[in-house]
Design an enzyme around this catalytic site. Structure first.
Site, PDB file in Angstrom:
ATOM      1  N   SER A  22       0.862  -1.186   0.000  1.00  0.00           N
ATOM      2  CA  SER A  22       0.000   0.000   0.000  1.00  0.00           C
ATOM      3  C   SER A  22       0.890   1.226   0.000  1.00  0.00           C
ATOM      4  O   SER A  22       2.066   1.154   0.389  1.00  0.00           O
ATOM      5  CB  SER A  22      -0.857   0.000   1.273  1.00  0.00           C
ATOM      6  OG  SER A  22      -1.499   1.234   1.440  1.00  0.00           O
ATOM      7  N   TYR A  67      -1.581  -1.659  10.365  1.00  0.00           N
ATOM      8  CA  TYR A  67      -1.631  -1.714   8.888  1.00  0.00           C
ATOM      9  C   TYR A  67      -0.346  -1.142   8.299  1.00  0.00           C
ATOM     10  O   TYR A  67       0.270  -1.740   7.413  1.00  0.00           O
ATOM     11  CB  TYR A  67      -2.838  -0.909   8.415  1.00  0.00           C
ATOM     12  CG  TYR A  67      -3.122  -0.988   6.923  1.00  0.00           C
ATOM     13  CD1 TYR A  67      -3.718  -2.117   6.366  1.00  0.00           C
ATOM     14  CD2 TYR A  67      -2.845   0.087   6.079  1.00  0.00           C
ATOM     15  CE1 TYR A  67      -4.004  -2.180   4.992  1.00  0.00           C
ATOM     16  CE2 TYR A  67      -3.133   0.027   4.719  1.00  0.00           C
ATOM     17  CZ  TYR A  67      -3.715  -1.104   4.182  1.00  0.00           C
ATOM     18  OH  TYR A  67      -4.006  -1.168   2.832  1.00  0.00           O
TER      19      TYR A  67
END
Ligand SMILES: NC(=O)c1ccc[n+]([C@@H]2O[C@H](COP(=O)([O-])OP(=O)(O)OC[C@H]3O[C@@H](n4cnc5c(N)ncnc54)[C@H](O)[C@@H]3O)[C@@H](O)[C@H]2O)c1
Length: 256
Positions: free
Chosen positions: A140, A153
């Site tokens: 990401s 995350y």
């Protein structure tokens, strides 16, 4: 037909980028084994692929469970003879302040442990014995830069960059290429869920995308197809931002 007769495993293939990738790889000739924790969404992707003339089957289960990874890869090898491509795509996110973060193990289990477990399983059972394979890990923009509110995350996605480089250098001699995509803001369920929690923050976030729009899941899936295909035959250990310019703008400025 870059993937004619190739066998592809997609984790988190029930929606978003995983669904888009399943359709794109199947349209180019691959058979797709579709993992998702939600069995019914995995089956829905199977039905979509089949309705478009492709081949797919479901291997549902929690991607972060080592036994499920091993069993799913075994089932795919038993059914198709091998695994040529692994798309480590399943992911979850949350929003919690770091000091009260309770989701560390759940988030890092899905976002970092699982890509390792599935890569290890496909390499050992199929790619190393066959002397070839391609793995694409989905990190990401959060793997490259930070934002407040999801320490698990961000740490996991940064870990995926190291995982990619490590496996790339270790398995190059086995003919296995390992690459990584860092998607920016992409219109999928994960973003819809987060936007529902904090709509104002996300509206502002959308305004800061240089290309002035989020990605479509197909735009990320096409990058997966490039990295997994022979078009990328000399690319391994690469980190590809597919983000409409978002990381290029990590200067703190707003787009003009
Ligand atoms: N959407 C974005 O803006 C964005 C940006 C950067 C990175 N990503 C990453 O892209 C990947 C795909 O996400 P998406 O945007 O398509 O979201 P999505 O929510 O549409 O798809 C994720 C899929 O993973 C599945 N999943 C969740 N937990 C699982 C588990 N334990 N086992 C198996 N499957 C599980 C979900 O059921 C879902 O089908 C994720 O790794 C995500 O972190 C997304």
């Amino acid at each position: 037909m870059r993937f004619k007769d190739k066998v592809v495993i997609v984790t988190g293939g029930g929606s978003g980028m995983g669904l888009a990738a399943s359709r794109i790889f199947a349209a180019e000739g691959a058979t797709i084994a579709i993992n998702d924790v939600k069995a019914e969404t995995a089956e829905k992707t199977v039905a979509t692929v089949e309705s478009e003339g492709g081949r797919a089957f479901a291997i549902p289960g929690d991607v972060s469970d080592a036994e499920i990874a091993a069993r799913s890869v075994d089932a795919t090898v038993e059914r198709c003879g091998r695994v040529d491509i692994l798309l480590n795509n399943a992911g979850i996110a949350t929003i919690q302040p770091a000091e009260d973060y309770t989701e560390w193990h759940r988030v890092t289990g899905v976002d970092l442990d699982a890509p390792f477990l599935w890569a290890q399983a496909v390499a050992k059972r199929s790619m190393i014995p066959n002397g070839s394979g391609a793995i694409v890990n989905i990190s990401s923009l959060a793997g490259m830069v930070a934002y407040p509110g999801d320490v698990g995350y961000i740490a996991a996605k940064a870990g995926v960059l190291g995982l990619t480089r490590s496996l790339a250098v270790e398995w190059a001699r086995h003919g296995i290429r390992v690459n990584c995509i860092c998607p920016g803001f992409t219109d999928t369920q994960i973003i819809k869920d987060m936007e529902a929690i904090d709509p104002d923050r996300f509206a502002e976030r959308r305004r800061r995308i240089p290309m002035q729009r989020a990605a479509r899941p197909e735009e990320i899936a096409r990058a997966m197809a490039f990295l997994a295909s022979d078009d990328a035959s000399y690319i391994t250990g690469a980190i590809l931002n597919v983000d409409g310019g978002q990381i290029a703008l990590s200067s703190g400025w707003s787009p003009a």
